[in-house]
Design a protein around this motif. Sequence first.
Motif, PDB file in Angstrom:
ATOM      1  N   LYS A 135       0.846  -1.187   0.000  1.00  0.00           N
ATOM      2  CA  LYS A 135       0.000   0.000   0.000  1.00  0.00           C
ATOM      3  C   LYS A 135       0.884   1.240   0.000  1.00  0.00           C
ATOM      4  N   ARG A 168      -0.574   4.088 -12.296  1.00  0.00           N
ATOM      5  CA  ARG A 168      -1.036   2.999 -13.174  1.00  0.00           C
ATOM      6  C   ARG A 168      -0.166   1.761 -13.020  1.00  0.00           C
ATOM      7  N   ARG A 184      -0.606   0.101  -9.546  1.00  0.00           N
ATOM      8  CA  ARG A 184      -1.903  -0.585  -9.463  1.00  0.00           C
ATOM      9  C   ARG A 184      -1.905  -1.842 -10.329  1.00  0.00           C
ATOM     10  N   GLU A 189      -2.223  -1.257  -3.612  1.00  0.00           N
ATOM     11  CA  GLU A 189      -3.384  -0.438  -3.256  1.00  0.00           C
ATOM     12  C   GLU A 189      -2.891   0.985  -3.040  1.00  0.00           C
ATOM     13  N   GLU A 231     -10.389  12.940  -9.958  1.00  0.00           N
ATOM     14  CA  GLU A 231     -11.398  12.026  -9.419  1.00  0.00           C
ATOM     15  C   GLU A 231     -11.659  10.812 -10.316  1.00  0.00           C
ATOM     16  N   ARG A 287     -10.870   6.776  -9.436  1.00  0.00           N
ATOM     17  CA  ARG A 287     -11.850   5.688  -9.566  1.00  0.00           C
ATOM     18  C   ARG A 287     -11.275   4.550 -10.399  1.00  0.00           C
ATOM     19  N   GLU A 288     -10.567   4.908 -11.472  1.00  0.00           N
ATOM     20  CA  GLU A 288      -9.955   3.877 -12.317  1.00  0.00           C
ATOM     21  C   GLU A 288      -8.933   3.066 -11.529  1.00  0.00           C
ATOM     22  N   LEU A 289      -8.254   3.715 -10.604  1.00  0.00           N
ATOM     23  CA  LEU A 289      -7.270   3.037  -9.767  1.00  0.00           C
ATOM     24  C   LEU A 289      -7.911   2.271  -8.618  1.00  0.00           C
ATOM     25  N   GLN A 290      -9.207   2.487  -8.427  1.00  0.00           N
ATOM     26  CA  GLN A 290      -9.933   1.917  -7.281  1.00  0.00           C
ATOM     27  C   GLN A 290      -9.265   2.354  -5.967  1.00  0.00           C
ATOM     28  N   ALA A 291      -8.861   3.604  -5.943  1.00  0.00           N
ATOM     29  CA  ALA A 291      -8.152   4.135  -4.773  1.00  0.00           C
ATOM     30  C   ALA A 291      -9.130   4.348  -3.622  1.00  0.00           C
ATOM     31  N   PRO A 292      -8.905   3.715  -2.474  1.00  0.00           N
ATOM     32  CA  PRO A 292      -9.811   3.889  -1.341  1.00  0.00           C
ATOM     33  C   PRO A 292      -9.619   5.220  -0.623  1.00  0.00           C
TER      34      PRO A 292
END
Length: 260
Positions: free
Chosen positions: A14, A32, A35, A40, A55, A59-64
């Motif tokens: 992470k 990119r 990931r 993460e 933003e 979202r494409e990275l699924q970043a929490p």
Amino acid sequence: MIPTVKAKLLEGKKGLVVGIANEHSIAWGCARAFRALGAELAVTYLNEKAKPYVEPLARELQAPIMMPLDVAVPGQMEAVFQRMEAEWLEIDFVVHSIAFSPKDTLQGRVVDAPREGFLTTLDISCWSFIQMAHLAEPLMKRGGTLFTMSYYGSQMVVRNYNIMGVAKAALESAVRYMAAELGPKGIRVHAISPGPLATRAASGIPEFDEILDKAQETAPARSLVSIDDVGMATAFLAHDAARLITGATLYVDGGYHIID
């Protein structure tokens, strides 16, 4: 679209990527790659104006974790690291891909640099990385890797690079000192030095197209580097296989830096 990589070599790791402004950013190439290899990510955006561009990439990275970070605003950097500690307890890497110099300072001679402009340049382009390392250290409980972005102008005089060359030289020196200090804890520190790239940051350098043309014509590889080239090289250094590589300035430039 995030590159497809079969081996998730960084799965379970992470980390934080700072400096994504749009899909042309070096930081985006790094995010990119990390990931794609299974890491993460937490990502940041400069301000509300920049948020709509970052933003969808987050979202494409699924970043929490996605948070604002202007390193010139007191408390924002600390807030990002506090959030990561609260959600993840520990981190494995930080990518620092930001630099700034006021236009009048950047475009003027080094010898004419105003004090305020000089301090701003060093504060954002160099000290912010030192401070990120300071905040990351207690979260890298099993070691980790810290990355920052430099450029050939740190070592050689590059026309129109001016005061940023001074800042990058300071940054590369900081990398070496921090690598020595943090190495016993298993924390590695690197400067990544890409060849010239057409990023938003580079647009502030006069006659930058000429720099791009020269790089493509004279680099041994006869090719300009891409943000994905930079990203994959950076991600490799975060892998445990690179655990004994630290304190380096890694050139990802098709060999351009070896040519007179």
